[in-house]
Design a protein around this motif. Structure first.
Motif, PDB file in Angstrom:
ATOM      1  N   ASP A   1       0.209  -5.230  -5.030  1.00 51.42           N
ATOM      2  CA  ASP A   1      -1.037  -5.114  -6.291  1.00 51.42           C
ATOM      3  C   ASP A   1      -2.315  -4.797  -5.421  1.00 51.42           C
ATOM      4  O   ASP A   1      -2.458  -6.470  -5.381  1.00 51.42           O
ATOM      5  CB  ASP A   1      -0.537  -5.423  -7.375  1.00 51.42           C
ATOM      6  N   PRO A   2      -2.588  -3.799  -4.965  1.00 45.31           N
ATOM      7  CA  PRO A   2      -4.179  -4.101  -4.336  1.00 45.31           C
ATOM      8  C   PRO A   2      -5.344  -5.184  -4.890  1.00 45.31           C
ATOM      9  O   PRO A   2      -5.930  -5.259  -4.356  1.00 45.31           O
ATOM     10  CB  PRO A   2      -4.672  -2.483  -4.185  1.00 45.31           C
ATOM     11  N   ALA A   3      -5.312  -3.905  -6.339  1.00 43.18           N
ATOM     12  CA  ALA A   3      -6.066  -5.167  -6.940  1.00 43.18           C
ATOM     13  C   ALA A   3      -6.072  -7.067  -6.436  1.00 43.18           C
ATOM     14  O   ALA A   3      -7.173  -7.634  -7.490  1.00 43.18           O
ATOM     15  CB  ALA A   3      -5.651  -4.900  -8.657  1.00 43.18           C
ATOM     16  N   THR A   4      -5.423  -7.493  -6.264  1.00 43.62           N
ATOM     17  CA  THR A   4      -5.069  -8.996  -5.834  1.00 43.62           C
ATOM     18  C   THR A   4      -5.057  -9.286  -4.254  1.00 43.62           C
ATOM     19  O   THR A   4      -4.355 -10.714  -4.065  1.00 43.62           O
ATOM     20  CB  THR A   4      -3.335  -9.306  -6.852  1.00 43.62           C
ATOM     21  N   TYR A   5      -5.349  -8.574  -3.845  1.00 40.26           N
ATOM     22  CA  TYR A   5      -6.050  -8.714  -2.330  1.00 40.26           C
ATOM     23  C   TYR A   5      -6.815  -9.777  -1.923  1.00 40.26           C
ATOM     24  O   TYR A   5      -7.738  -9.658  -2.194  1.00 40.26           O
ATOM     25  CB  TYR A   5      -5.697  -7.622  -1.662  1.00 40.26           C
ATOM     26  N   GLU A   6      -6.281 -10.935  -1.754  1.00 38.33           N
ATOM     27  CA  GLU A   6      -7.176 -11.789  -1.278  1.00 38.33           C
ATOM     28  C   GLU A   6      -7.416 -12.275   0.036  1.00 38.33           C
ATOM     29  O   GLU A   6      -8.338 -13.662   0.017  1.00 38.33           O
ATOM     30  CB  GLU A   6      -7.441 -12.872  -2.364  1.00 38.33           C
ATOM     31  N   ASN A   7      -6.546 -12.183   1.137  1.00 43.46           N
ATOM     32  CA  ASN A   7      -6.205 -12.578   2.155  1.00 43.46           C
ATOM     33  C   ASN A   7      -5.494 -12.130   3.598  1.00 43.46           C
ATOM     34  O   ASN A   7      -5.711 -10.637   3.102  1.00 43.46           O
ATOM     35  CB  ASN A   7      -5.789 -13.648   1.658  1.00 43.46           C
ATOM     36  N   ASP A   8      -6.339 -12.073   4.399  1.00 42.90           N
ATOM     37  CA  ASP A   8      -5.469 -11.470   5.448  1.00 42.90           C
ATOM     38  C   ASP A   8      -4.083 -10.635   5.506  1.00 42.90           C
ATOM     39  O   ASP A   8      -3.895  -9.722   6.313  1.00 42.90           O
ATOM     40  CB  ASP A   8      -5.956 -12.209   7.068  1.00 42.90           C
ATOM     41  N   PHE A   9      -3.649 -11.991   5.216  1.00 38.20           N
ATOM     42  CA  PHE A   9      -1.972 -11.530   5.172  1.00 38.20           C
ATOM     43  C   PHE A   9      -1.684  -9.784   4.364  1.00 38.20           C
ATOM     44  O   PHE A   9      -1.307  -8.906   4.018  1.00 38.20           O
ATOM     45  CB  PHE A   9      -1.236 -12.334   4.255  1.00 38.20           C
TER      46      PHE A   9
ATOM     47  N   SER B   1      -8.979  -6.806 -11.886  1.00 47.31           N
ATOM     48  CA  SER B   1      -9.199  -6.803 -10.295  1.00 47.31           C
ATOM     49  C   SER B   1     -10.331  -7.009  -9.176  1.00 47.31           C
ATOM     50  O   SER B   1     -11.176  -6.718  -9.550  1.00 47.31           O
ATOM     51  CB  SER B   1      -9.162  -5.049 -10.054  1.00 47.31           C
ATOM     52  N   ALA B   2     -10.188  -7.428  -8.494  1.00 48.36           N
ATOM     53  CA  ALA B   2     -11.562  -8.029  -7.722  1.00 48.36           C
ATOM     54  C   ALA B   2     -12.149  -6.650  -7.190  1.00 48.36           C
ATOM     55  O   ALA B   2     -13.183  -7.292  -6.800  1.00 48.36           O
ATOM     56  CB  ALA B   2     -10.323  -8.214  -6.136  1.00 48.36           C
ATOM     57  N   ALA B   3     -11.560  -5.546  -7.006  1.00 47.40           N
ATOM     58  CA  ALA B   3     -12.467  -4.574  -7.279  1.00 47.40           C
ATOM     59  C   ALA B   3     -13.700  -3.794  -8.512  1.00 47.40           C
ATOM     60  O   ALA B   3     -14.196  -2.965  -8.200  1.00 47.40           O
ATOM     61  CB  ALA B   3     -11.615  -3.635  -6.535  1.00 47.40           C
ATOM     62  N   LYS B   4     -13.096  -4.609  -9.734  1.00 44.83           N
ATOM     63  CA  LYS B   4     -14.108  -3.774 -11.199  1.00 44.83           C
ATOM     64  C   LYS B   4     -14.992  -4.103 -10.543  1.00 44.83           C
ATOM     65  O   LYS B   4     -16.279  -3.305 -10.724  1.00 44.83           O
ATOM     66  CB  LYS B   4     -13.723  -4.891 -12.037  1.00 44.83           C
ATOM     67  N   GLY B   5     -15.809  -5.228  -9.850  1.00 48.11           N
ATOM     68  CA  GLY B   5     -16.914  -5.275 -10.100  1.00 48.11           C
ATOM     69  C   GLY B   5     -18.093  -4.289  -9.138  1.00 48.11           C
ATOM     70  O   GLY B   5     -19.130  -3.975  -9.385  1.00 48.11           O
TER      71      GLY B   5
END
Length: 538
Positions: free
Chosen positions: A72-80, A153-157
């Protein structure tokens, strides 16, 4: 003006690089133009080295990865996760290897109403891995997935300025914002905002189906990604490997050993302490880039004692930044100033006073805070290579100010899900962002899930959030510079972010792995697009 001979050689070189003529024809043509045979052979060799070849399987040792990761792209938080996302998907725009923003799934984009509206014309002929053609509806559904009322999502902001998204004709998507935003095309290049296939206005965020250069065959969170080449990839001269394998090797020693032994073809985030030894291997190229990467120690204001301004200031003054750069980065970086804006980012606050180590002033603030007893600092080299050493150096420098710090060594596995953004004080890294607005809305504004300092509801935080909105729509660059100076100053003074150092990206490439003349520095691993930009020499 260049002479006709030089222009002719340039044209022939370009033809050879693109495969329009073979080596023999190239050599014959430039020798006929007056180039000596040795010089012609050398030029041909250089062209061949820079000409992407197809084939082989790229095995890449990654410094991150957790069993809690998701497609889920909303959760991406690291290089992997980011490298995974960019291997199977694309965004509307991307930052190129030269650092310049360019269209990706969009063929073009243009501002309207002084930048309060942006129109993106989609590239024709793009297909998802399931055979579906890209449409405006896919873009709208993909972006709206991150904007929903209940979205985490981390992109919501970064999407909060978006008021509406509509379809125009059969190939254009129009974003209406709450005010002018000159940086908005950068925003939609964010790795969370991959465009996925939709059905009835909805996407399946975990299906792993995109438009990217590789099709996912096997995905094991925190372990590996195995993908094969997408034969219908819309980009010419990209995604050269027959397949890719990303391997999570969090331990830096194990990662470097895998590179040295040839178990992997490339590895990221090499240890500055041992990179010189790795470089002695003639089969390995050390690729180092200076960009936006910074190492941080976020203090959460919603967790005592970090809600105390005087204690936060005491800790900021109790850290010897020069020592950290010297002993942890071994010079592979620069001193930070407790805000996240790299000197490479527009409107960096050049005139902001550099915070320095001052144990006497730190002691004064600490006594004023009224705190007593040990302060826990959670750390792991999963945060960054040398994070444990950095925490111990902070412990020692703070002791000189009468501040007792207890270093808590956390397990590497699950660090990002169990420690970061949860514990009161921990080690962290941020890859940074190309613009200030993007960095702030990713990690500092009061509405983002990734505000890892929980910096909200102080007078300074309120002022900061007002300025972020105002600067976004300010078209006068002088006024915008003043606003961004103040935003950096507010974080520097009141925020919970300790940003002691900016670190270089240090990557190792094994024998035969090649890349273009320009390598992106917006994120590690050529903007985390090494899978589509690099190749094996024949």
């Amino acid at each position: 003006m260049r002479d006709r001979k030089a222009l002719y050689i340039d044209r022939q070189t370009a033809k050879y690089a693109r495969g329009h003529i073979d080596r023999r024809s190239f050599m014959t043509s430039i020798i006929a133009a007056g180039v000596t045979i040795p010089a012609a052979m050398g030029l041909a060799t250089r062209v061949e080295a820079q000409t992407p070849q197809s084939g082989g399987t790229l095995k890449y040792g990654m410094a991150a990865g957790s069993t809690t990761d998701s497609l889920d792209p909303a959760t991406y938080e690291n290089d992997f996760s980011v490298m995974t996302g960019f291997s199977y998907g694309n965004a509307l725009t991307e930052v190129g290897p030269d650092g310049i923003l360019r269209a990706e799934l969009a063929e073009s984009f243009e501002p309207r109403e002084s930048g309060a509206v942006w129109a993106f014309k989609l590239r024709p002929g793009v297909e998802f891995h399931n055979g579906k053609s890209l449409t405006p509806e896919d873009v709208i559904a993909s972006i709206n997935y991150h904007r929903g009322e209940n979205s985490t999502s981390a992109a919501k902001g970064i999407l909060n300025p978006v008021v509406d998204i509509t379809k125009e004709g059969e190939d254009t998507v129009v974003f209406t914002l709450d005010g002018p935003n000159a940086d908005f095309p950068y925003v939609v290049s964010d790795y969370h905002l991959l465009i996925l296939p939709s059905e009835n206005g909805e996407i399946d965020p975990t299906a792993g189906i995109g438009t990217g250069g590789y099709i996912i065959e096997n995905y094991e969170p925190g372990v590996r990604l195995i993908s094969s080449k997408n034969p219908n990839y819309f980009k010419e001269g990209a995604a050269h490997f027959d397949g890719i394998e990303l391997l999570s090797i969090i331990d830096v020693t194990a990662r470097q050993n895998a590179l040295m032994s040839g178990e992997v073809n490339a590895a990221e985030r090499l240890d500055p302490k041992t990179v010189a030894l790795v470089a002695r291997n003639p089969a390995i190229e050390i690729l180092e880039k200076t960009g936006y990467l910074h190492y941080t120690f976020p203090m959460r204001l919603d967790t005592p004692p970090f809600d105390n301004f005087d204690l936060r200031m005491a800790l900021k003054l109790a850290i010897n930044r020069d020592e950290l750069v010297e002993k942890v980065l071994l010079g592979h970086g620069a001193v930070g100033n407790d805000h996240p804006i790299s000197p490479a980012v527009p409107f960096h606050a050049e005139g902001l006073n550099q915070r320095t180590y001052d144990p006497d002033e730190a002691r004064s603030y600490y006594e004023k805070s009224g705190h007593s007893g040990p302060i826990q600092l959670s750390t792991s080299d999963a945060a960054f290579a040398g994070a444990v050493d950095a925490a111990q150096l902070i412990q020692a420098s703070a002791a000189a100010a009468g501040i007792e710090i207890e270093v808590v060594r956390e397990p590497a596995d699950g660090y990002w899900s169990n420690v970061w953004n949860k514990k009161g004080w921990c080690a962290c890294y941020w890859s940074g962002r190309p613009t200030q607005d993007w960095m702030y809305t990713s990690a500092y504004t009061d509405d983002t899930e990734w505000n890892d300092t929980a910096w909200r509801n102080t007078e300074a935080a309120d002022r900061f959030n007002e300025l972020v909105v105002a600067a976004r729509s300010e078209l006068d660059e002088a006024k915008r510079a003043e606003m961004y100076f103040e935003t950096q100053q507010l974080i520097h003074e009141d925020g919970g972010a300790i940003v002691p150092m900016f670190a270089n990206y240090i990557m190792g490439l094994g024998e035969g792995l090649a890349h273009g003349e320009e390598v992106a520095a917006n994120w590690a691993n050529d903007g985390n697009k090494a899978t589509e930009r690099w190749w094996f020499e024949s």
